[in-house]
Design an enzyme around this catalytic site. Structure first.
Site, short mmCIF file in Angstrom:
data_model
loop_
_atom_site.label_atom_id
_atom_site.label_comp_id
_atom_site.label_asym_id
_atom_site.label_seq_id
_atom_site.Cartn_x
_atom_site.Cartn_y
_atom_site.Cartn_z
N PHE A 23 0.82 -1.23 0.00
CA PHE A 23 0.00 0.00 0.00
C PHE A 23 0.85 1.27 0.00
O PHE A 23 0.38 2.34 0.38
CB PHE A 23 -0.96 0.03 1.20
CG PHE A 23 -1.62 -1.28 1.46
CD1 PHE A 23 -2.54 -1.79 0.55
CD2 PHE A 23 -1.32 -2.02 2.59
CE1 PHE A 23 -3.15 -3.02 0.77
CE2 PHE A 23 -1.92 -3.25 2.81
CZ PHE A 23 -2.83 -3.75 1.91
N ASP A 92 7.69 -5.77 -11.91
CA ASP A 92 6.83 -5.52 -10.76
C ASP A 92 6.84 -6.74 -9.84
O ASP A 92 7.08 -7.85 -10.29
CB ASP A 92 5.40 -5.22 -11.23
CG ASP A 92 4.56 -4.59 -10.12
OD1 ASP A 92 5.14 -3.89 -9.26
OD2 ASP A 92 3.33 -4.79 -10.12
N GLU A 93 6.59 -6.53 -8.56
CA GLU A 93 6.58 -7.61 -7.56
C GLU A 93 7.87 -8.42 -7.64
O GLU A 93 7.87 -9.65 -7.54
CB GLU A 93 5.36 -8.52 -7.75
CG GLU A 93 4.02 -7.80 -7.66
CD GLU A 93 3.64 -7.35 -6.25
OE1 GLU A 93 4.41 -7.61 -5.29
OE2 GLU A 93 2.59 -6.70 -6.10
N CYS A 149 0.77 4.41 8.46
CA CYS A 149 0.40 3.50 9.54
C CYS A 149 -1.09 3.64 9.84
O CYS A 149 -1.57 4.75 10.10
CB CYS A 149 1.22 3.82 10.79
SG CYS A 149 0.74 2.85 12.23
N VAL A 169 5.18 -16.36 1.09
CA VAL A 169 4.51 -15.84 -0.09
C VAL A 169 3.01 -15.97 0.11
O VAL A 169 2.44 -17.03 -0.02
CB VAL A 169 4.93 -16.61 -1.37
CG1 VAL A 169 4.17 -16.11 -2.57
CG2 VAL A 169 6.43 -16.46 -1.59
N LEU A 171 -0.20 -13.69 -1.04
CA LEU A 171 -0.64 -12.48 -1.72
C LEU A 171 -1.97 -12.07 -1.16
O LEU A 171 -2.82 -12.89 -0.89
CB LEU A 171 -0.78 -12.76 -3.22
CG LEU A 171 0.52 -13.15 -3.90
CD1 LEU A 171 0.23 -13.73 -5.26
CD2 LEU A 171 1.44 -11.97 -4.02
N GLY A 172 -2.14 -10.80 -0.98
CA GLY A 172 -3.43 -10.43 -0.43
C GLY A 172 -3.74 -8.97 -0.53
O GLY A 172 -2.98 -8.17 -1.03
N TYR A 177 -3.46 -7.72 5.36
CA TYR A 177 -2.26 -6.99 5.80
C TYR A 177 -2.65 -5.58 6.23
O TYR A 177 -3.62 -5.03 5.73
CB TYR A 177 -1.25 -6.86 4.65
CG TYR A 177 -0.68 -8.15 4.16
CD1 TYR A 177 0.49 -8.68 4.72
CD2 TYR A 177 -1.30 -8.84 3.13
CE1 TYR A 177 1.02 -9.87 4.26
CE2 TYR A 177 -0.78 -10.04 2.66
CZ TYR A 177 0.38 -10.54 3.23
OH TYR A 177 0.90 -11.71 2.76
N CYS A 181 3.74 1.50 11.39
CA CYS A 181 5.03 2.11 11.68
C CYS A 181 5.79 1.19 12.64
O CYS A 181 5.24 0.21 13.14
CB CYS A 181 4.84 3.50 12.29
SG CYS A 181 4.23 3.46 13.97
#
Ligand SMILES: [Zn+2]
Length: 193
Positions: A23, A92-93, A149, A169, A171-172, A177, A181
């Site tokens: 994010f 990417d990723e 945060c 691994v 992914l989500g 998630y 901070c």
């Protein structure tokens, strides 16, 4: 965000890394740079690990739906084969790719290709993730981007996993998630023990 002031065209080969927690806008920044290069009529191509099929098979899709076409790859070696004739290679990723990616990026940059790598710098436990740390070391430019945060509004540094699962691994999306901070992460994990 740092901009190179001599324009998008005629850049020498270079490696740029955009890293940060989930994010934090890594993919959005990758897409922004790729679109600018393509406006400058450069040949651009984005590669991503085949493992990341969250949204669609052949698109890098960031969370704000700002998407650009991409090619799924099984291993870093495929990039050298598929990227001949490309001016700007985006990855990417990249944390999910093998450590061979470091050599691949070096070789592309040495050929004069501009390489832009986006990836998670750390996993959900705060441990450096895959080839990203080594790529930061060899990069010409590193941009660390930050999420906010969710507990206190400070700059986040890690993606804390909310579900009990130790697999690295995973992914989500937002429900699995949360960006935290350092202080809030320490509090969260001490409560889990
Ligand atoms: Zn916090």
């Amino acid at each position: 965000m740092t901009e190179i002031l001599n324009g998008e065209a005629h850049r020498p080969g270079r490696i740029e890394v955009v890293c940060g927690s989930m994010f934090s806008g890594k993919t959005e920044e990758l897409i922004r740079r790729m679109k600018r290069a393509s406006f400058a009529r450069q040949k651009v191509e984005i590669f991503k690990p085949a493992i990341d099929t969250r949204y669609s098979e052949d698109n890098v899709v960031s969370h704000d739906q700002n998407s650009i076409r991409s090619t799924p790859i099984e291993s870093s070696g495929s990039i050298l084969l598929l990227a001949s004739d490309i001016d700007v290679v985006g990855i990417d990723e990249a944390q999910f790719l093998d450590n061979g990616l470091v050599e691949v990026c070096n070789e592309l940059a040495n050929r004069g290709v501009r390489v832009i790598v986006a990836g998670l710098d750390m996993d959900f436990k705060g441990v450096p993730f895959g080839p990203i740390p080594a790529l930061c070391a060899i990069a010409d430019e590193v941009t660390k981007v930050h999420a906010i945060c969710v507990k206190c509004g400070a700059l986040a540094y890690v993606s804390h996993r909310l579900v009990a699962n130790d697999k690295r691994v995973l992914l989500g999306e937002q429900d699995e998630y949360e960006p935290l901070c350092r202080d809030c992460y320490q509090k969260a994990i001490s409560q889990e023990k």
